[in-house]
Design a protein around this motif. Structure first.
Motif, short mmCIF file in Angstrom:
data_model
loop_
_atom_site.label_atom_id
_atom_site.label_comp_id
_atom_site.label_asym_id
_atom_site.label_seq_id
_atom_site.Cartn_x
_atom_site.Cartn_y
_atom_site.Cartn_z
N ARG A 187 -5.44 -0.21 0.09
CA ARG A 187 -4.09 0.35 -0.07
C ARG A 187 -3.21 0.14 1.15
NH1 ARG A 187 -7.48 4.43 -2.03
NH2 ARG A 187 -7.07 5.87 -0.32
N GLY A 188 -3.76 -0.47 2.19
CA GLY A 188 -3.01 -0.66 3.42
C GLY A 188 -3.19 0.52 4.35
N TRP A 238 -7.85 1.14 4.10
CA TRP A 238 -6.95 0.15 4.71
C TRP A 238 -6.94 -1.14 3.91
CZ3 TRP A 238 -8.14 0.33 10.70
CH2 TRP A 238 -7.61 1.52 11.23
N SER A 249 -4.37 -3.44 -4.28
CA SER A 249 -3.89 -4.69 -3.72
C SER A 249 -5.03 -5.67 -3.50
CB SER A 249 -3.17 -4.43 -2.39
OG SER A 249 -4.06 -3.86 -1.47
N LYS A 296 -9.28 -10.95 4.27
CA LYS A 296 -9.17 -10.04 5.40
C LYS A 296 -10.33 -10.26 6.35
CE LYS A 296 -5.53 -7.44 4.31
NZ LYS A 296 -5.09 -8.09 3.07
N HIS A 346 -4.94 -3.66 13.51
CA HIS A 346 -5.40 -2.29 13.25
C HIS A 346 -6.72 -2.03 13.96
CE1 HIS A 346 -2.14 -2.44 10.48
NE2 HIS A 346 -2.75 -3.29 9.66
#
Length: 373
Positions: A334-335, A331, A2, A7, A100
């Motif tokens: 791929r999350g 994270w 992704s 971010k 997170h």
């Protein structure tokens, strides 16, 4: 894979050796904006300027200021002690705001206590992870690597050797000294037992450059996590500090603790520990290691499988930073997976951690040996 552009990461701490080490590596992640935050500190602010990073002054006790820092942040990495006065101020805010969160706590109470935020984190969509360092993330990755060799596991013994350049070692010694009166609860032969901290020494010989180390029982999170995760009857955890002065000082205070209160270590002892790197034997040998010893039946026989990760050509703090870096990279790419809160075991595997160690230019070896039961 992704898109990870845009971010924002927030790193909180005081930027000693470990904080600086981690900041440099997080800043190298592609298409990520890193902000540093911590108390007012000229050295920390100078470090941020040298790295071309923004630095935000914040008091860890100021919930309102911490909350303002979280605006637009994807994930927080916390190198402060997460548990303050029985509360988790930063983890609480992240669970509320859907941000997170990860920390490298290795104190048992801190790591397991994060589970209290599970429901709140699920509602907000946040993933909160405590213990994203060598203990328990790396130790669990090693157990998972060897677990298929056994019919079942009956014992797990963990032995941590911090590196001589691990800037957290003085803080670890101070924490141990302040809690010598508190017993360690651990599982042995299927029953929970209690004993004093920094007792029951075990001497092991590690591969060079580390050599012989004496380790004492420590209150690492594996003592709670591994009996449940692996359904084993015995779990022990030991730490062998690099400096003979650290070991002697803590051992002396553990004996004194039988007769008097040692919750506030004397000033002369803390001064000795700070000066120990300048004394003979004070710096210890280079390198760091984590050893996991597994026992149990395999093919009808009692087997012992020992896995040892040795870092010899880089600061020992790489053993702590590599699991965290593997988690953050996962994270971003791929999350974070399902929302919730818990400890770090099982979230990344040995290959992910090894790759991070190699990215840091670390000379890392994984040694596997079968021994007689």
């Amino acid at each position: 894979m992704s898109d990870i552009s845009g971010k924002r990461l927030l790193l909180l701490g005081e930027y000693g050796a470990f904080g600086r080490h981690l900041a440099v590596r997080l800043a190298r992640l592609p298409d990520v904006t890193l902000t540093l935050a911590g108390p007012a500190s000229r050295p920390a602010e100078a470090f941020a300027r040298d790295q071309a990073l923004a630095y935000q002054v914040v008091n860890p006790d100021d919930d309102r200021a911490l909350g303002l820092l979280l605006d637009g942040v994807f994930a927080v990495v916390n190198t402060w002690r997460p548990l303050m006065g029985g509360e988790y101020p930063l983890a609480t805010l992240c669970a509320e705001r859907g941000v997170h969160y990860a920390d490298v706590a290795d104190e048992r109470e801190e790591v397991t206590g994060i589970e209290r935020f599970a429901r709140q984190a699920e509602r907000s969509g946040a993933r909160l992870v405590s213990g994203a360092g060598a203990n328990p993330m790396l130790s669990a990755a090693l157990v998972d690597l060897a677990r298929p060799d056994f019919d079942r596991l009956s014992e797990i013994h963990v032995f941590l050797v911090p590196g001589r350049d691990d800037g957290r070692e003085l803080a670890t010694a101070r924490l141990i000294l302040s809690r010598l009166h508190d017993p360690i609860r651990f599982k042995e032969r299927g029953r929970w037992q209690e004993t004093r901290r920094w007792h029951r020494p075990r001497v092991l010989r590690f591969p060079l450059p580390i050599g012989r180390r004496r380790g004492y029982l420590s209150d690492l999170p594996e003592l709670d996590i591994f009996p449940k995760r692996y359904e084993v009857g015995t779990v022990t955890a030991r730490t062998g500090l690099r400096s003979i002065w650290y070991n002697l000082g803590i051992r002396l205070m553990s004996l004194i603790a039988r007769w008097r209160d040692t919750r506030h270590p004397p000033g002369w002892l803390m001064a000795l520990l700070r000066l120990s790197p300048r004394l003979p034997g004070g710096r210890g040998r280079p390198g760091a290691a984590l050893r996991v010893e597994l026992r149990g039946p395999c093919g009808g026989e009692e087997c012992v499988h020992v896995l040892t990760v040795v870092v010899s050509a880089a600061p020992g703090l790489a053993l702590t930073s590599a699991p965290l870096m593997a988690l953050v990279r996962q994270w971003l790419e791929r999350g974070p997976g399902s929302a919730g809160a818990g400890s770090g075991e099982g979230l990344v595997g040995w290959n992910d951690i090894r790759l991070e160690l190699q990215r840091e230019g670390t000379d890392v070896r994984l040694l596997r040996a079968w021994e007689k039961a």
